[in-house]
Design a protein around this motif. Structure first.
Motif, PDB file in Angstrom:
ATOM      1  N   UNK A 125      16.314  11.999  -8.591  1.00  0.00           N
ATOM      2  CA  UNK A 125      16.762  12.396  -7.250  1.00  0.00           C
ATOM      3  C   UNK A 125      15.799  11.785  -6.244  1.00  0.00           C
ATOM      4  N   UNK A 126      16.360  10.988  -5.337  1.00  0.00           N
ATOM      5  CA  UNK A 126      15.522  10.296  -4.357  1.00  0.00           C
ATOM      6  C   UNK A 126      15.818  10.899  -2.990  1.00  0.00           C
ATOM      7  N   UNK A 127      14.883  11.702  -2.493  1.00  0.00           N
ATOM      8  CA  UNK A 127      15.102  12.400  -1.216  1.00  0.00           C
ATOM      9  C   UNK A 127      14.681  11.533  -0.027  1.00  0.00           C
ATOM     10  N   UNK A 128      14.963  12.041   1.175  1.00  0.00           N
ATOM     11  CA  UNK A 128      14.698  11.288   2.418  1.00  0.00           C
ATOM     12  C   UNK A 128      15.328   9.908   2.346  1.00  0.00           C
ATOM     13  N   UNK A 129      16.495   9.825   1.755  1.00  0.00           N
ATOM     14  CA  UNK A 129      17.181   8.535   1.599  1.00  0.00           C
ATOM     15  C   UNK A 129      18.640   8.723   1.992  1.00  0.00           C
ATOM     16  N   UNK A 130      18.988   8.183   3.146  1.00  0.00           N
ATOM     17  CA  UNK A 130      20.329   8.404   3.686  1.00  0.00           C
ATOM     18  C   UNK A 130      21.165   7.136   3.546  1.00  0.00           C
ATOM     19  N   UNK A 131      22.322   7.259   2.955  1.00  0.00           N
ATOM     20  CA  UNK A 131      23.202   6.087   2.828  1.00  0.00           C
ATOM     21  C   UNK A 131      23.625   5.647   4.224  1.00  0.00           C
ATOM     22  N   UNK A 132      23.383   4.360   4.532  1.00  0.00           N
ATOM     23  CA  UNK A 132      23.740   3.874   5.870  1.00  0.00           C
ATOM     24  C   UNK A 132      24.619   2.630   5.806  1.00  0.00           C
ATOM     25  N   UNK A 133      24.777   2.056   4.644  1.00  0.00           N
ATOM     26  CA  UNK A 133      25.632   0.873   4.517  1.00  0.00           C
ATOM     27  C   UNK A 133      26.092   0.700   3.077  1.00  0.00           C
TER      28      UNK A 133
END
Ligand code: FAD
Length: 510
Positions: A125-133
């Motif tokens: 689980x990789x947090x602070x990672x928001x899909x943006x593209x």
């Protein structure tokens, strides 16, 4: 950081899941169980701890039982004796499921338990990672991530699943339409202390201005919900404690001394559903695929069940065992389920509007709910125990969830759901048929053959009633029946082979 059972090149993972809510976590666990390398990317730095959903229904409890993790949830949840349809009580039938009750358990606890299970299984689980593209091509998907670093990161995977909630970025970036109906009301919700609530208080109170409820979740704490109709809050209007208090005073005439909020939020009755659950290598599940009024507490349940329907199919395709077309059955099976839930929540939201016409409608509805058939119908729908997927075959169990029947085997007593803990398809040979055992031999690498006898001659199936225990069953990893043979007559092993090829992929040569 790979821990991978599947060989491939140039990929960071087989599957990237956007969103570590209940749907994303459950899907990640299902994929890991099947040996797939999966990364969950989550926008937030840590779990919010927001209580949100307040319970799970029978089918979700069964699904957790199928994986051997239900005890963890039962240990902290509270069994409820009845359910409800739009606030009208619904009776449960103790023979339809081993878990014939709603379990009151907060979403924050559900997420914590799923995250613990995910960690045990080796999910990253990789947090602070928001899909943006997102860019997809013939061999995979490149996922762009906004992180705490100055430069955006990318992950490359064979598939991306958007479990990123109702405002899903994955859905929007994939150009998938989200048609449905607009909100007609606003509900405010808060976890608060309510020192002045009368002791005789029960459940939902309807008033000319709307309705309110106060449910005791933990000692000293109540969940307060107010609903006001024909007024839809602006999206950028922040739900605050003061707004909740004002709304409670408008609807109930008092704030019951409300104080010390832990969490305040807002929802409405907008109901929308993704037009497609799959766009090439991108799939959607949970709230990303459907949003609706949270009446009857069905959203989280549906997300977990989407995950359990999709997980084993995606794993089979990633492992190269099944063709990509198996993924189309995910939309074919789960889209109609959410469509029906949206429909029943629209009906439930119509049934709570204030006014004498609705009062009369509720009275009529309540008098109908006295009838067993009406109760059974509504119960089957809310608990999702009555779902039948469009699976070929004339046996009454084809496409339905298998009952958790007691079994005898050479190694001792067991039950059907124990056989599903590994998340593999199971061929249950209940009449010692050599033809059935021979038919599955070609799939021995992926299907477990279990020789057993049913303890009971008849099985109780929600929506069907009692049926004779079958002679043999092919059970998919999600607990739905892919093929079944009745006790009278010879098992149709040609249909069994077709079912094996359809759901487990063609038999390996050799
Ligand atoms: C008041 C209320 C009561 C409810 N009660 C019930 C109930 O009793 N029973 C029930 O079944 N359901 C209930 N629900 C519905 C339930 O809360 C949702 O259906 C459930 O949270 C859906 O889970 P999910 O994992 O699909 O989405 P979410 O829980 O919304 O999780 C999505 C995750 O994705 C993350 N994310 C978002 N965008 C991105 C991005 N671009 N990149 C990476 N991560 C991202 C989010 O931070 C979040 O962690 C209720 C809802 C409300 C509001």
């Amino acid at each position: 950081m790979r821990g991978n059972d599947v060989g491939h090149t140039g990929m960071d993972a087989d599957v990237v899941i956007a969103g570590a809510g209940p749907t994303g976590l459950m899907l990640a666990c299902e994929l890991r169980l099947a040996g797939v390398d999966v990364v969950v990317v989550e926008r937030l730095a840590e779990r919010t701890g927001e209580s949100r959903a307040g319970g799970m229904h029978s089918r979700t409890l069964e699904v957790l039982d199928q994986r051997g993790i239900l005890d963890r949830f039962l240990a902290i949840g509270e069994l409820q004796p009845v359910g409800h349809f739009s606030g009208l009580y619904l009776e449960f039938d103790e023979f339809e499921s081993r878990h014939p009750y709603p379990l009151m358990i907060l979403q924050s606890d559900i997420e914590r338990l799923l995250e613990e299970w995910a960690a045990e299984l080796g999910v990253r689980v990789r947090r602070s990672s928001e899909v943006s593209g997102i860019r997809q091509d013939g061999s995979g998907v490149t996922v762009e991530l906004r992180t705490e670093e100055a430069t955006p990161a990318t992950l490359r995977a064979r598939y991306l699943v958007g479990c990123d909630g109702g405002r899903s970025t994955v859905r929007k970036l994939s150009g998938i339409d989200f048609p449905g109906t607009e909100a007609t009301m606003t509900a405010l919700i808060g976890d608060v202390e309510l020192p002045d609530l009368p002791e005789d208080y029960v459940w939902v109170r309807r008033t000319p201005g709307g309705d309110y409820s106060a449910i005791a979740f933990e000692p000293g704490w109540h969940r307060v919900i107010t609903s006001e109709f024909d007024r839809v809050a602006d999206r950028d209007e922040t739900p605050t404690f003061e707004r909740l208090r004002e709304s409670l005073v408008r609807v109930a005439g008092t704030d019951f001394g409300m104080r010390n909020p832990r969490w305040v939020s807002r929802f409405n009755d907008a109901a929308r559903q993704a037009a497609r659950y799959r766009q090439g290598r991108v799939l959607l599940a949970g709230d990303a695929a459907h949003i609706h009024f949270p009446a009857g507490g069905q959203g989280l349940n549906m997300g977990v069940q989407d995950a359990v329907n999709l997980g084993w199919k995606l794993a089979s395709v990633v492992r190269g065992q099944a063709p990509e077309s198996l993924l189309d059955s995910y939309h074919a099976e789960r889209h109609p389920v959410a469509e029906r839930v949206l429909h029943n929540t629209r009906a439930q939201s119509a049934l709570v509007r204030p006014g004498p016409q609705t009062d009369a409608l509720r009275d009529v509805f309540s008098s109908l709910m006295v009838f067993d058939d009406v109760n059974r119908y509504l119960r089957g729908m809310l608990t999702a125990l009555d779902i039948r997927y469009p699976v070929d075959g004339s046996h009454p169990l084809a496409g339905r969830r298998v009952p958790d029947a007691d079994l005898k085997t050479a190694d001792g007593a067991t039950r059907v759901y124990e056989l599903l803990h590994a998340g593999r398809p199971v061929l249950l040979n209940l009449r010692d048929s050599t033809e059935v055992a021979a038919a599955v031999a070609g799939w021995a690498d992926r299907v477990g053959l279990v020789e057993a006898q049913s303890e009971d001659d008849h099985w109780l199936v929600p929506a069907l009633g009692e049926i004779p225990a079958p002679a043999a069953l092919l059970i998919r990893p999600d607990g739905h029946v892919a093929w079944a043979a009745a006790t009278d007559g010879t098992p149709d092993t040609s249909a069994l082979r077709t079912a094996l090829a359809t759901w487990c992929g063609p038999a390996p040569r050799g």
